[in-house]
Enzyme design. Sequence first.
Site, PDB file in Angstrom:
ATOM      1  N   ARG A 261       0.734  -1.173  -0.139  1.00  0.00           N
ATOM      2  CA  ARG A 261       0.037   0.062   0.039  1.00  0.00           C
ATOM      3  C   ARG A 261       0.963   1.373  -0.044  1.00  0.00           C
ATOM      4  O   ARG A 261       1.714   1.389   0.816  1.00  0.00           O
ATOM      5  CB  ARG A 261      -0.997  -0.144   1.115  1.00  0.00           C
ATOM      6  CG  ARG A 261      -1.805  -1.132   1.220  1.00  0.00           C
ATOM      7  CD  ARG A 261      -2.930  -1.114   2.297  1.00  0.00           C
ATOM      8  NE  ARG A 261      -3.612  -2.451   2.304  1.00  0.00           N
ATOM      9  CZ  ARG A 261      -4.573  -2.584   2.791  1.00  0.00           C
ATOM     10  NH1 ARG A 261      -5.117  -1.956   4.045  1.00  0.00           N
ATOM     11  NH2 ARG A 261      -5.448  -3.701   2.898  1.00  0.00           N
ATOM     12  N   ARG A 276       2.201   0.636  10.081  1.00  0.00           N
ATOM     13  CA  ARG A 276       1.705   1.114   9.088  1.00  0.00           C
ATOM     14  C   ARG A 276       3.050   1.084   8.249  1.00  0.00           C
ATOM     15  O   ARG A 276       3.805   1.941   8.087  1.00  0.00           O
ATOM     16  CB  ARG A 276       1.025   2.656   8.998  1.00  0.00           C
ATOM     17  CG  ARG A 276       0.180   3.118   7.832  1.00  0.00           C
ATOM     18  CD  ARG A 276      -0.289   4.271   8.021  1.00  0.00           C
ATOM     19  NE  ARG A 276      -1.235   4.282   9.020  1.00  0.00           N
ATOM     20  CZ  ARG A 276      -2.543   3.925   8.898  1.00  0.00           C
ATOM     21  NH1 ARG A 276      -3.035   3.602   7.895  1.00  0.00           N
ATOM     22  NH2 ARG A 276      -3.425   3.996   9.967  1.00  0.00           N
ATOM     23  N   GLU A 348      -6.589  -1.260  15.486  1.00  0.00           N
ATOM     24  CA  GLU A 348      -7.321  -2.123  14.254  1.00  0.00           C
ATOM     25  C   GLU A 348      -6.336  -3.293  13.817  1.00  0.00           C
ATOM     26  O   GLU A 348      -4.965  -2.871  13.733  1.00  0.00           O
ATOM     27  CB  GLU A 348      -7.507  -1.340  12.980  1.00  0.00           C
ATOM     28  CG  GLU A 348      -8.294  -2.406  11.990  1.00  0.00           C
ATOM     29  CD  GLU A 348      -8.444  -1.434  10.767  1.00  0.00           C
ATOM     30  OE1 GLU A 348      -8.469  -0.155  10.619  1.00  0.00           O
ATOM     31  OE2 GLU A 348      -8.679  -2.035   9.544  1.00  0.00           O
ATOM     32  N   SER A 351     -10.537  -6.323   9.669  1.00  0.00           N
ATOM     33  CA  SER A 351     -11.647  -5.644   9.182  1.00  0.00           C
ATOM     34  C   SER A 351     -12.367  -6.583   8.170  1.00  0.00           C
ATOM     35  O   SER A 351     -11.894  -7.235   7.479  1.00  0.00           O
ATOM     36  CB  SER A 351     -11.123  -4.476   8.076  1.00  0.00           C
ATOM     37  OG  SER A 351     -12.213  -3.692   7.793  1.00  0.00           O
ATOM     38  N   ARG A 390       0.794  -6.733  12.247  1.00  0.00           N
ATOM     39  CA  ARG A 390       0.090  -6.130  13.646  1.00  0.00           C
ATOM     40  C   ARG A 390       0.031  -7.026  14.691  1.00  0.00           C
ATOM     41  O   ARG A 390       0.126  -6.533  15.843  1.00  0.00           O
ATOM     42  CB  ARG A 390      -1.200  -5.280  13.147  1.00  0.00           C
ATOM     43  CG  ARG A 390      -0.824  -4.050  12.478  1.00  0.00           C
ATOM     44  CD  ARG A 390      -2.039  -3.402  12.057  1.00  0.00           C
ATOM     45  NE  ARG A 390      -1.866  -2.000  11.367  1.00  0.00           N
ATOM     46  CZ  ARG A 390      -2.752  -1.346  10.892  1.00  0.00           C
ATOM     47  NH1 ARG A 390      -4.069  -1.457  11.423  1.00  0.00           N
ATOM     48  NH2 ARG A 390      -2.472  -0.109  10.476  1.00  0.00           N
TER      49      ARG A 390
END
Length: 425
Positions: A261, A276, A348, A351, A390
């Site tokens: 990403r 991130r 988070e 999802s 994560r």
Amino acid sequence: MLDPKLLRSDLTGVATALERRGFVLDVAAFAAWEEQRKAVQIESDRLRAERNANAKAVGHSKAKGQDAGALLVVGESLAEQLQGVEKRLEAIQAEVSNLQLGLPNVLHSSVPEGRDEAANVEVRRCGVPRQFEFLPKDHVALGERLGMDFEAAGRISGARFAVLTGNMARLHRALAQFMLNLHVADHGYREAYVPYLVHGTALQGTGQLPKFESDLFAVRGDPGFYLIPTAEVPLTNLVRDQILAPEGLPLKFVAHSPCFRSEAGAAGKDTRGMIRQHQFDKVELVHIVRPEDSYLALEELTGHAEKVLRDLELPYRVLALCAGDTGFSAAKTYDLEVWLPSQQRYREISSCSNCESFQARRLQARWRNPATGKPELVHTLNGSGVAVGRALVAVLENYQQEDGSVAIPSVLSPYMGGLTRMAST
RNA sequence: GGAGAGGUGGCCGAGUGGUCGAAGGCGCUCGCCUGGAAAGUGAGUAACAUCCUAAAAGGUGUUCGUGGGUUCGAAUCCCACCCUCUCCGCCA
């Protein structure tokens, strides 16, 4: 993509529904384009029908050995008229399709109202955050001695990358292996290995294109590719252009893959550590289901992701995302957030979304409904089960000891050669 | 990368400019036959878009790998691209 029939029959209803997200649909412009499309298409169909009839007449006439000269003249003029009309139709259809591809999914009625993440609703909490006898370090400080190297990554690739070595690399691998095995053995998923480079059509199918190109990495070359931002893309595209047999549903796929990403809109956000990254690993879950089953499947899929955190004994909570925070393709989303002691808050880690027929329509992914005998769109769901990077962060921080070592969660120990504590690389 | 062959409906496969949405077969569905089944036998069996409609029915259009071109008319002729297979080279 939304149902074009719905857009024609109840445009204002759709506009009202999308307002919940804070999305403004220009009803007047849309209606105007649609009106043009209709008029020009009717004209084009009429001309084509006329041309076909004329061409057929030429054939018959020649077969009988008659002179078809007059018919040929008519045909020529028809062909000329058609050319202009078809050009206009093409341009209008491109415009309408562009508008349609820019519309987000309509939300499920159970999605809470709200503009942004502050309005997300906590559904449940599992596990109790540990009380530390000392000031807990963050994963960057812990990782420094245990094989997590951001300095080396910076030399090689710059910011937002990580290098893991020794037991840290192994723990990362152990997490992915554990998750894959859990989903395959206990949750009935079919394991898949998929391409990490995909073409634009695949990304349009799942909704990343055309609207979110700036979030992706494009690879030069002929043909050009994109790096997948999630394995959801190749997994969901497995059913593109398929008409599935009803007895084959549901399909449940799991894949472990790297994700890429650009994080273009996240400048300055989570710059420290592994939270991130431009590249991270994820174990992804995808369901392809009959429409009537999709909300049950969403609960099931979310439960499968939760099981990962429960087995790892990590405290987490489940959020129902509010209208303004729900992603473009989703009708309803649950986020799983894991407790991070260093930040004293939940972050988070997964999802899980039901996209209903939004992706299926773009993909032309259908099943043959025995009730009607007709091909109908399936519903697609996806969820992280869970993000590996994560999860690594969460394990390090939640399992840290005062001396800076890290205990290995018991379910991961077998994947670490029986290791129960990580004190050095 | 080089040489060659090929891509047609759920599947196999025929079709080299007009009456082709496409022969034939397999599969599937319904019926006949049967105590039941198999065999046999008869019929049916693509998708998408759009118009009209409350809906059904129906009309029109598009689709023979994809995109362009030639033509009054293209599965069929021309060009480009994609994919599959075989052989050679290279490579993990």
